[in-house]
Motif scaffolding. Structure first.
Motif, PDB file in Angstrom:
ATOM      1  N   PRO A 137       0.791  -1.313  -0.101  1.00  0.00           N
ATOM      2  CA  PRO A 137      -0.124  -0.021  -0.019  1.00  0.00           C
ATOM      3  C   PRO A 137       0.948   1.155   0.094  1.00  0.00           C
ATOM      4  N   ASN A 138       1.964   1.011   0.421  1.00  0.00           N
ATOM      5  CA  ASN A 138       3.103   2.181   0.563  1.00  0.00           C
ATOM      6  C   ASN A 138       3.939   2.666  -0.886  1.00  0.00           C
ATOM      7  N   ASP A 149       8.047  13.617   2.622  1.00  0.00           N
ATOM      8  CA  ASP A 149       8.315  12.273   2.430  1.00  0.00           C
ATOM      9  C   ASP A 149       7.131  11.380   1.766  1.00  0.00           C
ATOM     10  N   THR A 150       7.606  10.850   0.584  1.00  0.00           N
ATOM     11  CA  THR A 150       6.581  10.161  -0.239  1.00  0.00           C
ATOM     12  C   THR A 150       5.779   8.897   0.732  1.00  0.00           C
ATOM     13  N   VAL A 151       6.800   7.972   1.404  1.00  0.00           N
ATOM     14  CA  VAL A 151       6.089   7.072   2.123  1.00  0.00           C
ATOM     15  C   VAL A 151       5.214   7.584   3.357  1.00  0.00           C
ATOM     16  N   ARG A 161      -5.603   8.170  -5.385  1.00  0.00           N
ATOM     17  CA  ARG A 161      -3.967   7.764  -5.474  1.00  0.00           C
ATOM     18  C   ARG A 161      -3.276   7.429  -4.332  1.00  0.00           C
ATOM     19  N   TRP A 162      -3.715   8.786  -3.227  1.00  0.00           N
ATOM     20  CA  TRP A 162      -2.823   8.851  -2.196  1.00  0.00           C
ATOM     21  C   TRP A 162      -3.174   7.648  -1.067  1.00  0.00           C
ATOM     22  N   GLU A 203       3.706  10.211  -8.133  1.00  0.00           N
ATOM     23  CA  GLU A 203       3.646  10.813  -6.574  1.00  0.00           C
ATOM     24  C   GLU A 203       4.886  11.096  -6.073  1.00  0.00           C
ATOM     25  N   ALA A 204       5.758  10.626  -6.313  1.00  0.00           N
ATOM     26  CA  ALA A 204       7.190  11.011  -5.912  1.00  0.00           C
ATOM     27  C   ALA A 204       7.655  12.371  -6.295  1.00  0.00           C
ATOM     28  N   GLY A 205       7.273  12.565  -7.394  1.00  0.00           N
ATOM     29  CA  GLY A 205       7.504  14.181  -7.760  1.00  0.00           C
ATOM     30  C   GLY A 205       6.482  15.022  -7.066  1.00  0.00           C
TER      31      GLY A 205
END
Length: 291
Positions: free
Chosen positions: A160-161, A177-179, A231-232, A167-169
């Motif tokens: 899920p992470n 922090d993306t995660v 998405r998130w 998304e990272a961008g």
């Protein structure tokens, strides 16, 4: 090898991103094929110029190829994977650029195609491209005897992470922090039984629940940045609509009485819209009064 792609415009922006040395130890433009220009920015500018004769706005298709972390993949293997992908997508013979990035000894690749068919002067359609890229990815894992990711065979087993380049961008531009963002949004979703609880959980993290013009339900932060909840949170739009059921009673979507249910702006702006500023300020006032 994980293959991810998307149709896009803004070739100059993409060229700057691909040539960015700040985030990579080494950048190599491996191939420019089918372009008159001999540099990446010029090639994408050329593709954009040709697209002006059509109605296509997303005139490029950007493909990223990421091998397993512990795999040592040769240039030939990358070229073979790119050939398989372009055949599956129907992009064989289209002008393309291939760029290699290396960081911490690990190499990944980007292949960018012009979608414009120069003979017919129209964009090549890419139906079900995600499904086709998944099939090619699975084939590559089997061919190289790599350990297959859990989610390839069972979607329920996907991490899920896990996040995409897009998304990272987005997280990087927001200096987050993306995660950690993925975990936060997922925790808000998993811990809420209904719309009001979900909106309150987002509010505690500084986000407002809103409806976007194109992305359905979204979260808006204090800077006016829009985050796709599907998405998130890692859930399908259908699951969102099942939990967020009280859409018409907009005021009840928020824990404060002076907040309103707003639509996010269609165009990029240098500063958040007044509606979003009022929305987020309402959350701040509600949170400070409750404390």
């Amino acid at each position: 090898m994980i293959l991810e792609g998307n149709a896009r415009g803004y070739g100059a922006e993409l060229a700057r991103h691909l040539l960015n040395m700040r985030d990579n130890d080494h950048v190599q433009v491996h191939l420019l094929d089918g372009f008159l220009a001999d540099d990446l920015a010029g090639a994408f500018e050329e593709a954009e110029a040709i697209s002006q004769a059509t109605q296509c706005k997303k005139y490029l298709f950007s493909l990223s190829l990421n091998p397993p972390p512990d795999a040592s993949v040769s240039v030939g293997a990358f070229e073979d994977a790119i050939a398989k992908a372009e055949t599956a997508l129907g992009l064989t013979g289209q002008p393309k650029a291939v760029v290699f990035h290396e960081k911490n000894g690990r190499r990944h690749a980007h292949a960018v195609y012009s979608r414009i068919d120069n003979d017919q002067m129209k964009a090549i359609q890419l139906p079900h491209f995600k499904r086709k890229l998944m099939a090619v990815s699975r084939e590559l894992y089997l061919e190289h005897s790599w350990d297959m990711p859990r989610g390839f065979d069972d979607r329920q087993q996907r991490d899920p992470n896990r996040f995409t380049h897009a998304e990272a961008g987005q997280a990087k531009r927001a200096k987050r922090d993306t995660v950690a963002l993925k975990k936060m949004f997922r925790a808000c979703w998993d811990g809420a039984d209904n719309q009001q609880a979900f909106a309150a959980a987002l509010a505690d993290q500084g986000y407002a629940l809103a409806r976007g013009n194109r992305r359905g339900l979204v979260a808006v932060d204090a800077d006016g940045k829009v985050w796709s909840l599907s998405r998130w949170c890692g859930v399908k739009p259908k699951a969102l609509s099942q939990k967020i059921t009280d859409i018409e009673d907009r005021a009840r979507s928020y824990p404060c009485s002076n907040c309103s249910f707003v639509k996010t702006p269609r165009t990029r702006a240098s500063s958040p819209s007044p509606l979003i500023i009022n929305l987020v300020n309402g959350f701040r006032l509600s949170k400070s009064s409750s404390e």
